[in-house]
Motif scaffolding. Structure first.
Motif, PDB file in Angstrom:
ATOM      1  N   GLY A 179       0.794  -1.224   0.000  1.00 13.26           N
ATOM      2  CA  GLY A 179       0.000   0.000   0.000  1.00 13.26           C
ATOM      3  C   GLY A 179       0.822   1.266   0.000  1.00 13.26           C
ATOM      4  N   LEU A 180       2.088   1.166  -0.431  1.00 14.07           N
ATOM      5  CA  LEU A 180       2.980   2.325  -0.433  1.00 14.07           C
ATOM      6  C   LEU A 180       3.193   2.841  -1.848  1.00 14.07           C
ATOM      7  N   GLU A 181       3.424   4.127  -1.949  1.00 13.83           N
ATOM      8  CA  GLU A 181       3.736   4.756  -3.230  1.00 13.83           C
ATOM      9  C   GLU A 181       5.119   5.386  -3.130  1.00 13.83           C
ATOM     10  N   GLU A 182       5.954   5.108  -4.138  1.00 11.08           N
ATOM     11  CA  GLU A 182       7.336   5.578  -4.105  1.00 11.08           C
ATOM     12  C   GLU A 182       7.433   7.086  -4.249  1.00 11.08           C
ATOM     13  N   GLY A 183       8.355   7.688  -3.521  1.00  9.01           N
ATOM     14  CA  GLY A 183       8.725   9.088  -3.695  1.00  9.01           C
ATOM     15  C   GLY A 183      10.155   9.174  -4.183  1.00  9.01           C
ATOM     16  N   ASP A 184      10.857  10.208  -3.792  1.00 14.10           N
ATOM     17  CA  ASP A 184      12.247  10.365  -4.186  1.00 14.10           C
ATOM     18  C   ASP A 184      13.133   9.339  -3.473  1.00 14.10           C
ATOM     19  N   SER A 185      14.271   9.063  -4.086  1.00 10.53           N
ATOM     20  CA  SER A 185      15.263   8.210  -3.436  1.00 10.53           C
ATOM     21  C   SER A 185      16.648   8.641  -3.875  1.00 10.53           C
ATOM     22  N   THR A 186      17.631   8.374  -3.034  1.00  6.92           N
ATOM     23  CA  THR A 186      19.011   8.668  -3.389  1.00  6.92           C
ATOM     24  C   THR A 186      19.918   7.625  -2.769  1.00  6.92           C
ATOM     25  N   LEU A 187      21.012   7.351  -3.465  1.00  3.07           N
ATOM     26  CA  LEU A 187      22.001   6.387  -2.993  1.00  3.07           C
ATOM     27  C   LEU A 187      23.375   7.034  -3.106  1.00  3.07           C
ATOM     28  N   TRP A 188      24.100   7.082  -1.992  1.00  2.00           N
ATOM     29  CA  TRP A 188      25.456   7.630  -1.983  1.00  2.00           C
ATOM     30  C   TRP A 188      26.439   6.514  -1.673  1.00  2.00           C
ATOM     31  N   VAL A 189      27.538   6.472  -2.406  1.00  3.99           N
ATOM     32  CA  VAL A 189      28.645   5.568  -2.104  1.00  3.99           C
ATOM     33  C   VAL A 189      29.797   6.427  -1.604  1.00  3.99           C
ATOM     34  N   ALA A 190      30.086   6.332  -0.311  1.00  2.54           N
ATOM     35  CA  ALA A 190      31.091   7.183   0.318  1.00  2.54           C
ATOM     36  C   ALA A 190      32.305   6.356   0.709  1.00  2.54           C
ATOM     37  N   ALA A 191      33.492   6.896   0.455  1.00  6.52           N
ATOM     38  CA  ALA A 191      34.745   6.211   0.737  1.00  6.52           C
ATOM     39  C   ALA A 191      35.276   6.582   2.115  1.00  6.52           C
ATOM     40  N   THR A 192      36.036   5.680   2.697  1.00  8.60           N
ATOM     41  CA  THR A 192      36.686   5.941   3.971  1.00  8.60           C
ATOM     42  C   THR A 192      37.962   5.118   4.056  1.00  8.60           C
ATOM     43  N   ASP A 193      38.877   5.552   4.888  1.00  7.86           N
ATOM     44  CA  ASP A 193      40.127   4.809   5.066  1.00  7.86           C
ATOM     45  C   ASP A 193      39.911   3.549   5.887  1.00  7.86           C
ATOM     46  N   ASP A 194      39.111   3.685   6.948  1.00  5.33           N
ATOM     47  CA  ASP A 194      38.894   2.563   7.861  1.00  5.33           C
ATOM     48  C   ASP A 194      37.413   2.443   8.189  1.00  5.33           C
ATOM     49  N   PRO A 195      36.899   1.232   8.270  1.00  2.00           N
ATOM     50  CA  PRO A 195      35.488   1.067   8.666  1.00  2.00           C
ATOM     51  C   PRO A 195      35.308   1.451  10.126  1.00  2.00           C
ATOM     52  N   PRO A 196      34.121   1.945  10.492  1.00  2.00           N
ATOM     53  CA  PRO A 196      33.882   2.293  11.905  1.00  2.00           C
ATOM     54  C   PRO A 196      33.821   1.043  12.768  1.00  2.00           C
ATOM     55  N   GLU A 197      33.970   1.237  14.042  1.00  2.00           N
ATOM     56  CA  GLU A 197      33.846   0.129  14.973  1.00  2.00           C
ATOM     57  C   GLU A 197      32.407  -0.383  14.962  1.00  2.00           C
ATOM     58  N   PRO A 198      32.208  -1.692  15.055  1.00  2.00           N
ATOM     59  CA  PRO A 198      30.846  -2.245  15.026  1.00  2.00           C
ATOM     60  C   PRO A 198      29.950  -1.610  16.089  1.00  2.00           C
ATOM     61  N   GLY A 199      28.802  -1.122  15.641  1.00  2.00           N
ATOM     62  CA  GLY A 199      27.797  -0.582  16.533  1.00  2.00           C
ATOM     63  C   GLY A 199      27.964   0.875  16.916  1.00  2.00           C
ATOM     64  N   GLU A 200      29.105   1.495  16.580  1.00  2.00           N
ATOM     65  CA  GLU A 200      29.336   2.841  17.109  1.00  2.00           C
ATOM     66  C   GLU A 200      28.482   3.910  16.443  1.00  2.00           C
ATOM     67  N   TRP A 201      27.979   3.663  15.216  1.00  2.00           N
ATOM     68  CA  TRP A 201      27.206   4.692  14.524  1.00  2.00           C
ATOM     69  C   TRP A 201      25.708   4.396  14.518  1.00  2.00           C
TER      70      TRP A 201
END
Length: 230
Positions: free
Chosen positions: A149-171
């Motif tokens: 029962g949902l109707e789509e609106g806008d969407s966006t996808l970002w691919v962002a780079a980083t040197d190191d992954p964050p610690e599990p659960g911290e974000w």
């Protein structure tokens, strides 16, 4: 369009002069840039785009004419990239907007799931959304949104780079708080504002000159699967 609705000739001419001045500033910034991602060039580019868009609108309103230039909007531009050239980790940030078009379908699907899982919350749209998004992955809801029962609106996808992954659960408490547009390698947008041009429903934005920034990713998206993928 009546004369009363048309902008004054002087306003159109002033907008044209603003474009000329912005062109000069942009050329000067390019000629004196300090590197590939010089912020002065980026600023001059945005000023030129704004001036040209304003002139194009006034020209059309006054004379029913347009310029031959396509001005990229905010969805097509990214700030200067400051992330690692060879990232060892990345984050994929996705936002999808929906409207509840059929509350009856949404409630019906939630009740069916709740029957299978008695520990699920009770009735009501608020609870129904919690049931469905707790049961199904976001990608499955995106591909089956009409069933819910949902109707789509806008969407966006970002691919962002980083040197190191964050610690599990911290974000997890603030998942989008640290999103930095300057670390975005490429992005893909779907919006109703593109409906005038069906071929442009998916607007990829990528950074030229950086390895793997957009070209391959854009080609790999099959036109028939754009809605499912994004």
């Amino acid at each position: 369009m009546s004369d009363a609705e048309q902008p004054p000739v002087a306003e159109v001419r002033a907008a044209a002069e603003a474009v000329k001045a912005a062109l000069d500033r942009h050329l000067a910034a390019v000629e004196n840039r300090s590197g590939e991602d010089d912020p002065a060039v980026y600023q001059a580019f945005n000023e030129l785009a704004t001036a040209a868009e304003n002139y194009d609108e006034l020209l059309y309103e006054r004379y029913d004419e347009v310029t031959p230039f396509e001005i990229p909007g905010a969805e097509d531009s990214l700030p200067p990239y400051t992330g690692p050239e060879d990232p060892s980790a990345l984050s994929v940030l996705i936002r999808r907007d929906y409207t509840v078009a059929r509350p009856d379908l949404l409630l019906g699907q939630a009740e069916r799931v709740a029957d299978l899982h008695p520990e699920s919350p009770g009735a009501g749209l608020h609870a129904a959304l919690g049931v469905l998004f707790g049961e199904y992955e976001p990608d499955e809801i995106a591909s089956r949104h009409r069933e819910f029962g949902l109707e789509e609106g806008d969407s966006t996808l970002w691919v962002a780079a980083t040197d190191d992954p964050p610690e599990p659960g911290e974000w997890l408490d603030a998942p989008f708080e640290g999103a930095d547009p300057q670390s975005v390698i490429c992005r893909f947008d779907v919006s109703a504002v593109f409906d005038d041009d069906p071929e442009d429903d998916v607007r990829p934005a990528h950074r030229p000159g950086l390895r793997g920034h957009g070209g391959e990713a854009e080609d790999e998206i099959d036109e028939d699967d754009e809605d499912d993928e994004l």
